[in-house]
Design a protein around this motif. Structure first.
Motif, PDB file in Angstrom:
ATOM      1  N   ARG A  11      11.622  -1.568  -5.482  1.00  0.00           N
ATOM      2  CA  ARG A  11      11.368  -1.429  -3.933  1.00  0.00           C
ATOM      3  C   ARG A  11      11.591  -0.428  -3.654  1.00  0.00           C
ATOM      4  O   ARG A  11      10.827   0.246  -2.216  1.00  0.00           O
ATOM      5  N   TYR A  12      12.643   0.628  -3.401  1.00  0.00           N
ATOM      6  CA  TYR A  12      12.986   1.860  -3.155  1.00  0.00           C
ATOM      7  C   TYR A  12      12.555   3.410  -3.250  1.00  0.00           C
ATOM      8  O   TYR A  12      11.663   3.605  -2.393  1.00  0.00           O
ATOM      9  N   ILE A  13      11.902   3.090  -4.012  1.00  0.00           N
ATOM     10  CA  ILE A  13      11.107   3.810  -5.382  1.00  0.00           C
ATOM     11  C   ILE A  13       9.568   3.358  -4.479  1.00  0.00           C
ATOM     12  O   ILE A  13       8.609   4.857  -3.723  1.00  0.00           O
TER      13      ILE A  13
ATOM     14  N   LEU B  83       5.043   5.286  -1.114  1.00  0.00           N
ATOM     15  CA  LEU B  83       3.828   5.004  -0.302  1.00  0.00           C
ATOM     16  C   LEU B  83       3.957   5.631   0.981  1.00  0.00           C
ATOM     17  O   LEU B  83       2.883   5.876   1.958  1.00  0.00           O
ATOM     18  N   ALA B  84       5.262   5.427   1.394  1.00  0.00           N
ATOM     19  CA  ALA B  84       5.083   5.846   2.772  1.00  0.00           C
ATOM     20  C   ALA B  84       5.068   7.021   3.140  1.00  0.00           C
ATOM     21  O   ALA B  84       4.434   7.735   3.766  1.00  0.00           O
ATOM     22  N   ALA B  85       5.116   8.016   1.667  1.00  0.00           N
ATOM     23  CA  ALA B  85       4.475   9.311   1.874  1.00  0.00           C
ATOM     24  C   ALA B  85       3.123  10.124   1.672  1.00  0.00           C
ATOM     25  O   ALA B  85       2.101  10.619   2.355  1.00  0.00           O
ATOM     26  N   ILE B  86       2.615   8.804   1.128  1.00  0.00           N
ATOM     27  CA  ILE B  86       1.512   8.716   0.497  1.00  0.00           C
ATOM     28  C   ILE B  86       0.390   8.786   2.325  1.00  0.00           C
ATOM     29  O   ILE B  86      -0.871   9.147   2.241  1.00  0.00           O
TER      30      ILE B  86
ATOM     31  N   LEU C 105      -1.471  12.376  -4.685  1.00  0.00           N
ATOM     32  CA  LEU C 105      -1.255  12.983  -5.699  1.00  0.00           C
ATOM     33  C   LEU C 105      -0.245  13.659  -4.292  1.00  0.00           C
ATOM     34  O   LEU C 105       0.940  14.269  -4.818  1.00  0.00           O
ATOM     35  N   ILE C 106      -0.496  14.087  -3.278  1.00  0.00           N
ATOM     36  CA  ILE C 106       0.606  15.275  -2.604  1.00  0.00           C
ATOM     37  C   ILE C 106       2.070  13.906  -1.849  1.00  0.00           C
ATOM     38  O   ILE C 106       2.991  14.343  -1.770  1.00  0.00           O
ATOM     39  N   GLY C 107       1.073  12.240  -1.660  1.00  0.00           N
ATOM     40  CA  GLY C 107       2.484  11.245  -1.236  1.00  0.00           C
ATOM     41  C   GLY C 107       3.380  11.082  -2.693  1.00  0.00           C
ATOM     42  O   GLY C 107       4.352  11.229  -2.024  1.00  0.00           O
ATOM     43  N   ALA C 108       2.699  11.191  -3.471  1.00  0.00           N
ATOM     44  CA  ALA C 108       3.896  11.393  -4.650  1.00  0.00           C
ATOM     45  C   ALA C 108       4.797  12.272  -4.669  1.00  0.00           C
ATOM     46  O   ALA C 108       5.783  12.409  -5.570  1.00  0.00           O
ATOM     47  N   LEU C 109       4.375  13.450  -5.176  1.00  0.00           N
ATOM     48  CA  LEU C 109       5.423  14.208  -5.016  1.00  0.00           C
ATOM     49  C   LEU C 109       6.329  14.145  -3.780  1.00  0.00           C
ATOM     50  O   LEU C 109       7.554  14.898  -4.579  1.00  0.00           O
ATOM     51  N   ILE C 110       5.524  14.777  -2.533  1.00  0.00           N
ATOM     52  CA  ILE C 110       6.872  14.163  -1.525  1.00  0.00           C
ATOM     53  C   ILE C 110       7.733  12.967  -1.672  1.00  0.00           C
ATOM     54  O   ILE C 110       8.948  13.097  -1.662  1.00  0.00           O
ATOM     55  N   GLY C 111       7.539  11.845  -1.847  1.00  0.00           N
ATOM     56  CA  GLY C 111       8.076  10.525  -2.008  1.00  0.00           C
ATOM     57  C   GLY C 111       9.025  11.087  -3.328  1.00  0.00           C
ATOM     58  O   GLY C 111      10.635  11.013  -2.732  1.00  0.00           O
TER      59      GLY C 111
END
Length: 354
Positions: free
Chosen positions: A8-10, A15-18, A71-77
């Motif tokens: 849930r934390y991951i 998801l917030a970054a995306i 892609l960018i959201g996963a990188l940032i998260g």
């Protein structure tokens, strides 16, 4: 319980970054498009109308930017957790790399479901209504649904359609009838009306071509025997890129039945249907960057490499699209090849660093 909490934390971080990236991309795109659309402002189409038109097209823009946002959201998260040594703690506590990547995939699955629903049920309708609303504002009520003309073959006839209005009225219709590749008749109608399941032509001019002379006649109204329906003509004249996957499939089948090339319709169909694989492969690339060569760099550098990767992915797909027509291979490979390459590269780096 610790496994569930970590998942849930991951998921929450990714998801917030995306979501943030998607809002930023949409905001930038709408701002640029709004400045460009100000050139169309006139008496019946104000600056506020231009903004409303762009907002109506937001679902289509959401669909277009979803892969890059993932892609960018996963990188940032993942990058933020790597910078805080949270990923290192997870690995030290026995969390496998595959399990962490699966935790990233879970929120992406939610994004995929939303994107597919938008592509099928939302964006085709909002695009259609937005274009009709804009043209009615500029040209008046009852105007064309689309400004694009189109050509179509049916039997021994070739048709040119000027446009179709929101009330299923076809404008500027021309029919060329051939006999063994010899033009024998040309018919022009100012409009065609769909009434009680049949077409009726108005203000018709017909020219018959013989070996040594031609004959012309006029008619205020006449019937039009054809298999075309308003829905089929609307798909023909509407931008193919904005059509729903189901519409693209039936349109491609219709073109094939008419003996026409349907590669473009199939290409966009497979792009939308294989979107889950595309997003999954981009997540693998993002994870391989974070756990591999980009695990110690700044967040801005990760975003930069993410943008470069996303653009490269798009350009390869754009190059393979016409290549499928030129070299005769299936359009599905124009979508699958970049996706499989991204997935293969991502898995390779993850296994090397796992």
């Amino acid at each position: 319980m610790m496994v569930d909490r970590l998942d849930r934390y991951i998921a929450r971080n990714v998801l917030a970054a995306i979501v943030v990236v998607q809002f930023v991309l949409l905001g930038l795109d709408i701002t640029i498009a709004y400045i460009d659309n100000l050139g169309d402002v006139q008496a019946g189409y104000t600056a506020l109308d231009a903004l409303f038109y762009l907002l109506m097209r937001t679902p289509w823009r959401f669909y277009q930017y979803a892969p890059v946002a993932v892609l960018i959201g996963a990188l940032i998260g993942l990058g933020s957790m790597a910078s805080n040594n949270e990923l290192t703690v997870m690995r030290a506590s026995g969390r496998s790399l595959a399990r962490i990547v699966w935790g990233v995939m879970k929120p992406v699955l939610l994004v995929i479901v939303v994107v597919l629903l938008v592509a099928e049920y939302v964006s085709p309708r909002t695009e259609q209504h937005a274009e009709a609303w804009r043209l009615e504002k500029i040209q008046g009520e009852g105007t064309m649904l689309t400004s694009r003309s189109g050509w179509q073959i049916e039997g021994d006839s070739v048709y040119r359609f000027g446009a179709i209005r929101a009330d299923d009225v076809v404008l500027d219709l021309t029919r060329y009838r051939f006999d063994d590749r010899q033009l024998v008749e040309a018919t022009y109608a100012q409009r065609a009306l769909w009434e009680d399941g049949a077409w009726r032509l108005e203000n018709v001019s017909t020219t018959r071509i013989f070996d040594n002379h031609t004959e012309s006649d006029q008619a205020a109204s006449m019937g039009w025997e054809t298999s075309f329906t308003p829905t089929q003509l609307e798909r023909l004249l509407r931008d193919i890129e904005s059509q729903a996957p189901s519409e693209l499939w039936y349109y491609a089948k219709f073109l094939a039945d008419q003996g026409l090339q349907n590669d473009q319709a199939l290409l966009y169909f497979w792009q939308k249907m294989l979107m889950p694989l595309t997003m999954g492969s981009l997540v693998l690339i993002a994870a391989s960057f974070v756990f591999g060569p980009l695990r110690t760099v700044a967040a801005g550098t990760r975003v930069f490499y993410g943008v470069i990767t996303g653009l490269s992915f798009k350009y390869v797909q754009d190059l393979l699209a016409p290549a499928s027509t030129i070299f005769g291979f299936s359009p599905v490979w124009a979508v699958l090849v970049p996706t499989l390459v991204c997935a293969g590269v991502g898995i390779y780096f993850l296994r090397r660093n796992g």
